[in-house]
Design an enzyme around this catalytic site. Structure first.
Site, PDB file in Angstrom:
ATOM      1  N   SER A  32     -44.557 -62.335 -12.608  1.00  0.00           N
ATOM      2  CA  SER A  32     -43.203 -61.782 -12.562  1.00  0.00           C
ATOM      3  C   SER A  32     -43.214 -60.667 -11.530  1.00  0.00           C
ATOM      4  O   SER A  32     -44.273 -60.089 -11.251  1.00  0.00           O
ATOM      5  CB  SER A  32     -42.771 -61.273 -13.935  1.00  0.00           C
ATOM      6  OG  SER A  32     -43.763 -60.457 -14.518  1.00  0.00           O
ATOM      7  N   GLU A  34     -41.288 -57.106 -10.044  1.00  0.00           N
ATOM      8  CA  GLU A  34     -40.348 -56.012 -10.343  1.00  0.00           C
ATOM      9  C   GLU A  34     -39.787 -55.433  -9.045  1.00  0.00           C
ATOM     10  O   GLU A  34     -40.524 -55.167  -8.105  1.00  0.00           O
ATOM     11  CB  GLU A  34     -41.088 -54.918 -11.123  1.00  0.00           C
ATOM     12  CG  GLU A  34     -40.174 -53.777 -11.537  1.00  0.00           C
ATOM     13  CD  GLU A  34     -40.849 -52.830 -12.519  1.00  0.00           C
ATOM     14  OE1 GLU A  34     -41.409 -53.307 -13.531  1.00  0.00           O
ATOM     15  OE2 GLU A  34     -40.814 -51.622 -12.262  1.00  0.00           O
ATOM     16  N   ASP A 126     -37.402 -41.461 -18.777  1.00  0.00           N
ATOM     17  CA  ASP A 126     -37.912 -40.096 -18.620  1.00  0.00           C
ATOM     18  C   ASP A 126     -36.776 -39.095 -18.671  1.00  0.00           C
ATOM     19  O   ASP A 126     -35.627 -39.439 -18.400  1.00  0.00           O
ATOM     20  CB  ASP A 126     -38.640 -39.971 -17.279  1.00  0.00           C
ATOM     21  CG  ASP A 126     -39.978 -40.697 -17.319  1.00  0.00           C
ATOM     22  OD1 ASP A 126     -40.744 -40.463 -18.274  1.00  0.00           O
ATOM     23  OD2 ASP A 126     -40.237 -41.508 -16.417  1.00  0.00           O
ATOM     24  N   PHE A 237     -47.056 -40.989  -8.241  1.00  0.00           N
ATOM     25  CA  PHE A 237     -46.649 -41.766  -9.429  1.00  0.00           C
ATOM     26  C   PHE A 237     -47.738 -41.680 -10.501  1.00  0.00           C
ATOM     27  O   PHE A 237     -47.466 -41.476 -11.677  1.00  0.00           O
ATOM     28  CB  PHE A 237     -46.514 -43.267  -9.128  1.00  0.00           C
ATOM     29  CG  PHE A 237     -45.387 -43.665  -8.218  1.00  0.00           C
ATOM     30  CD1 PHE A 237     -44.220 -42.910  -8.121  1.00  0.00           C
ATOM     31  CD2 PHE A 237     -45.481 -44.844  -7.461  1.00  0.00           C
ATOM     32  CE1 PHE A 237     -43.187 -43.313  -7.293  1.00  0.00           C
ATOM     33  CE2 PHE A 237     -44.456 -45.241  -6.626  1.00  0.00           C
ATOM     34  CZ  PHE A 237     -43.314 -44.469  -6.541  1.00  0.00           C
ATOM     35  N   HIS A 287     -47.700 -59.029 -13.801  1.00  0.00           N
ATOM     36  CA  HIS A 287     -46.406 -58.460 -13.411  1.00  0.00           C
ATOM     37  C   HIS A 287     -46.684 -57.586 -12.183  1.00  0.00           C
ATOM     38  O   HIS A 287     -47.526 -56.683 -12.248  1.00  0.00           O
ATOM     39  CB  HIS A 287     -45.858 -57.610 -14.558  1.00  0.00           C
ATOM     40  CG  HIS A 287     -44.517 -57.004 -14.295  1.00  0.00           C
ATOM     41  ND1 HIS A 287     -43.332 -57.725 -14.379  1.00  0.00           N
ATOM     42  CD2 HIS A 287     -44.149 -55.738 -13.947  1.00  0.00           C
ATOM     43  CE1 HIS A 287     -42.303 -56.928 -14.103  1.00  0.00           C
ATOM     44  NE2 HIS A 287     -42.778 -55.722 -13.839  1.00  0.00           N
TER      45      HIS A 287
HETATM   46  P1  FAD Z   1     -41.743 -45.263 -25.423  1.00  0.00           P
HETATM   47  O1  FAD Z   1     -42.543 -46.497 -25.547  1.00  0.00           O
HETATM   48  O2  FAD Z   1     -40.564 -45.080 -26.301  1.00  0.00           O
HETATM   49  O3  FAD Z   1     -42.695 -44.016 -25.595  1.00  0.00           O
HETATM   50  C1  FAD Z   1     -43.882 -43.931 -24.809  1.00  0.00           C
HETATM   51  C2  FAD Z   1     -44.964 -43.255 -25.606  1.00  0.00           C
HETATM   52  O4  FAD Z   1     -44.693 -41.871 -25.702  1.00  0.00           O
HETATM   53  C3  FAD Z   1     -45.031 -43.806 -26.987  1.00  0.00           C
HETATM   54  O5  FAD Z   1     -46.174 -44.569 -27.101  1.00  0.00           O
HETATM   55  C4  FAD Z   1     -44.990 -42.641 -27.914  1.00  0.00           C
HETATM   56  O6  FAD Z   1     -46.214 -42.561 -28.612  1.00  0.00           O
HETATM   57  C5  FAD Z   1     -44.810 -41.453 -27.030  1.00  0.00           C
HETATM   58  N1  FAD Z   1     -43.593 -40.713 -27.305  1.00  0.00           N
HETATM   59  C6  FAD Z   1     -42.341 -41.111 -27.031  1.00  0.00           C
HETATM   60  N2  FAD Z   1     -41.473 -40.144 -27.328  1.00  0.00           N
HETATM   61  C7  FAD Z   1     -42.216 -39.119 -27.811  1.00  0.00           C
HETATM   62  C8  FAD Z   1     -41.907 -37.847 -28.302  1.00  0.00           C
HETATM   63  N3  FAD Z   1     -40.646 -37.419 -28.337  1.00  0.00           N
HETATM   64  N4  FAD Z   1     -42.931 -37.064 -28.704  1.00  0.00           N
HETATM   65  C9  FAD Z   1     -44.217 -37.495 -28.664  1.00  0.00           C
HETATM   66  N5  FAD Z   1     -44.568 -38.700 -28.207  1.00  0.00           N
HETATM   67  C10 FAD Z   1     -43.576 -39.498 -27.793  1.00  0.00           C
HETATM   68  N6  FAD Z   1     -38.409 -45.826 -16.250  1.00  0.00           N
HETATM   69  C11 FAD Z   1     -37.124 -45.864 -15.851  1.00  0.00           C
HETATM   70  O7  FAD Z   1     -36.460 -44.809 -15.810  1.00  0.00           O
HETATM   71  N7  FAD Z   1     -36.517 -47.034 -15.459  1.00  0.00           N
HETATM   72  C12 FAD Z   1     -37.176 -48.212 -15.500  1.00  0.00           C
HETATM   73  O8  FAD Z   1     -36.604 -49.240 -15.154  1.00  0.00           O
HETATM   74  C13 FAD Z   1     -38.557 -48.226 -15.927  1.00  0.00           C
HETATM   75  N8  FAD Z   1     -39.249 -49.374 -15.997  1.00  0.00           N
HETATM   76  C14 FAD Z   1     -40.535 -49.365 -16.500  1.00  0.00           C
HETATM   77  C15 FAD Z   1     -41.210 -50.569 -16.648  1.00  0.00           C
HETATM   78  C16 FAD Z   1     -42.507 -50.603 -17.169  1.00  0.00           C
HETATM   79  C17 FAD Z   1     -43.201 -51.919 -17.331  1.00  0.00           C
HETATM   80  C18 FAD Z   1     -43.154 -49.384 -17.541  1.00  0.00           C
HETATM   81  C19 FAD Z   1     -44.557 -49.394 -18.086  1.00  0.00           C
HETATM   82  C20 FAD Z   1     -42.475 -48.171 -17.389  1.00  0.00           C
HETATM   83  C21 FAD Z   1     -41.177 -48.148 -16.872  1.00  0.00           C
HETATM   84  N9  FAD Z   1     -40.453 -46.961 -16.743  1.00  0.00           N
HETATM   85  C22 FAD Z   1     -39.149 -46.979 -16.303  1.00  0.00           C
HETATM   86  C23 FAD Z   1     -41.089 -45.677 -17.050  1.00  0.00           C
HETATM   87  C24 FAD Z   1     -40.817 -45.259 -18.501  1.00  0.00           C
HETATM   88  O9  FAD Z   1     -39.426 -45.040 -18.671  1.00  0.00           O
HETATM   89  C25 FAD Z   1     -41.592 -43.978 -18.777  1.00  0.00           C
HETATM   90  O10 FAD Z   1     -42.964 -44.249 -18.806  1.00  0.00           O
HETATM   91  C26 FAD Z   1     -41.134 -43.215 -19.996  1.00  0.00           C
HETATM   92  O11 FAD Z   1     -41.767 -41.929 -19.968  1.00  0.00           O
HETATM   93  C27 FAD Z   1     -41.487 -43.858 -21.320  1.00  0.00           C
HETATM   94  O12 FAD Z   1     -40.686 -44.931 -21.603  1.00  0.00           O
HETATM   95  P2  FAD Z   1     -41.199 -45.997 -22.705  1.00  0.00           P
HETATM   96  O13 FAD Z   1     -40.168 -46.979 -22.979  1.00  0.00           O
HETATM   97  O14 FAD Z   1     -42.527 -46.476 -22.303  1.00  0.00           O
HETATM   98  O15 FAD Z   1     -41.302 -45.015 -23.931  1.00  0.00           O
END
Ligand code: FAD
Length: 315
Positions: A32, A34, A126, A237, A287
């Site tokens: 895939s 991105e 973020d 990054f 990916h």
């Molecule tokens: P989550 O999975 O919800 O949390 C990540 C980890 O942080 C969890 O395992 C949890 O243990 C911990 N955590 C979460 N919240 C808290 C808290 N409040 N206190 C303590 N621990 C906490 N970013 C973008 O803006 N746009 C995108 O399109 C995008 N695409 C991405 C695609 C991929 C495949 C990946 C790996 C990352 C991408 N990101 C993107 C980056 C991502 O948004 C960041 O890494 C963000 O910081 C975490 O999002 P998440 O969904 O992984 O968070």
């Protein structure tokens, strides 16, 4: 033993390589790609050149990243719509929880669904206050990737939901177990695939995979591969997302700041080495973080045995 004559007991690298390709013939690779939504007309052209070049490789899906803020959201939507309208590719739209209430996010999901999107990469996102700002959920918003995945599945059970995974731990997590707890919550919410943050040490990925499997999580954990188009930018990054940049990798790019042609060859060699080592250890899904550039990714896919499917409608 004569040091100049070959050691008959040493593994034969040519035979090893032959068996790698024999494996890839029996277990076809799934890839895939991105992309990020373009900000200018020139970036738009670059993106579509990349999409057109990579489309004939018949990826499993192509994903489009998502940013907080109205204009970036619009760019994601229009890129996804164009992929749906002008190509035969299957788009996966990224969506984050940042700076929006649940009902605002739900409205985005509804719009995607109405446009024909059936795959969302559900993310927390973020903090929108700059790199050092700490993430705080929006009042009335989804708190994290797991809550968002559940919210999407509640609305449309036929939307496929992919989520993130962090072989080197997310910087906000207390430890790797807390990270895997979150992954478990995402699976419980209906996620059927995790895509990893980019990494360079394959051992870290396999150790993470062992811990995830030991916890009884069996969804695919697809390695996210970042071909290093720009070493300095990648270091930035990596620093923000907690990916270790090994000394050996830095050494390979040393002294090449003013030599883009050699840098590109090194980048291709590094990515090929990483991907083929993963293949040797049984990985069949990848990916690619394309950074909207096709050439390195195309070359690596060629190494993986992928060839253009001329029936695939390109952009
Ligand atoms: P989550 O999975 O919800 O949390 C990540 C980890 O942080 C969890 O395992 C949890 O243990 C911990 N955590 C979460 N919240 C808290 C808290 N409040 N206190 C303590 N621990 C906490 N970013 C973008 O803006 N746009 C995108 O399109 C995008 N695409 C991405 C695609 C991929 C495949 C990946 C790996 C990352 C991408 N990101 C993107 C980056 C991502 O948004 C960041 O890494 C963000 O910081 C975490 O999002 P998440 O969904 O992984 O968070």
């Amino acid at each position: 033993m004569n040091p100049l004559s070959p050691n008959p007991l040493a593994p034969n690298p040519l035979a090893q390589r032959a068996s790698r390709f024999a494996n890839s013939a029996t277990a076809p690779m799934q890839v895939s790609f991105e992309f990020f939504p373009p900000r200018t007309e020139e970036m738009e052209r670059t993106l579509w050149e990349a999409v057109s070049r990579l489309a004939p490789l018949a990826p499993n899906f192509v994903s489009v990243t998502y940013g907080a803020g109205g204009s970036t959201r619009e760019r994601t939507h229009s890129t996804v719509k164009r992929i749906l309208g002008e190509t035969a590719l299957v788009p996966a739209a990224h969506l984050t929880c940042v700076a929006a209430t649940k009902s605002e996010i739900d409205a985005v999901v509804d719009t995607y669904y109405a446009a024909g999107v059936r795959h969302i990469v559900a993310l927390r996102g973020d903090a929108d206050g700059g790199v050092d700002a700490r993430y705080a959920p929006h009042p009335g918003g989804y708190a994290n990737g797991a809550e968002l995945a559940a919210g999407i599945k509640r609305r449309f059970s036929d939307i496929e939901v992919s989520v993130s995974a962090y072989p080197e731990k997310h910087p906000d997590s207390a430890d790797l177990e807390a990270d895997i707890d979150m992954l478990q919550a995402k699976v419980d919410a209906g996620a059927t695939r995790a895509i990893t943050q980019f990494f360079f040490e394959n051992d870290l990925y396999f150790r993470y995979l062992d811990r995830v499997r030991a916890r009884g999580i069996h969804i695919p954990i697809v390695p996210g591969i970042l071909p290093v188009q720009n070493f300095k930018q990648m270091q930035g990054f990596a620093g923000r997302c907690g990916t270790v940049v090994p000394a050996w990798l830095k050494a390979r790019f040393d002294g090449l700041d003013d030599d883009p042609a050699t840098r590109k060859l090194i980048a291709a060699a590094v990515a090929a080495e990483q991907v083929l080592d993963l293949v040797d250890q049984g990985v069949t899904d990848f990916h690619f973080y394309t950074m909207n550039r096709a050439d390195l990714v195309y070359a690596i896919c060629h190494l993986l045995g992928l060839r253009p499917d001329t029936k695939q409608k390109a952009a």
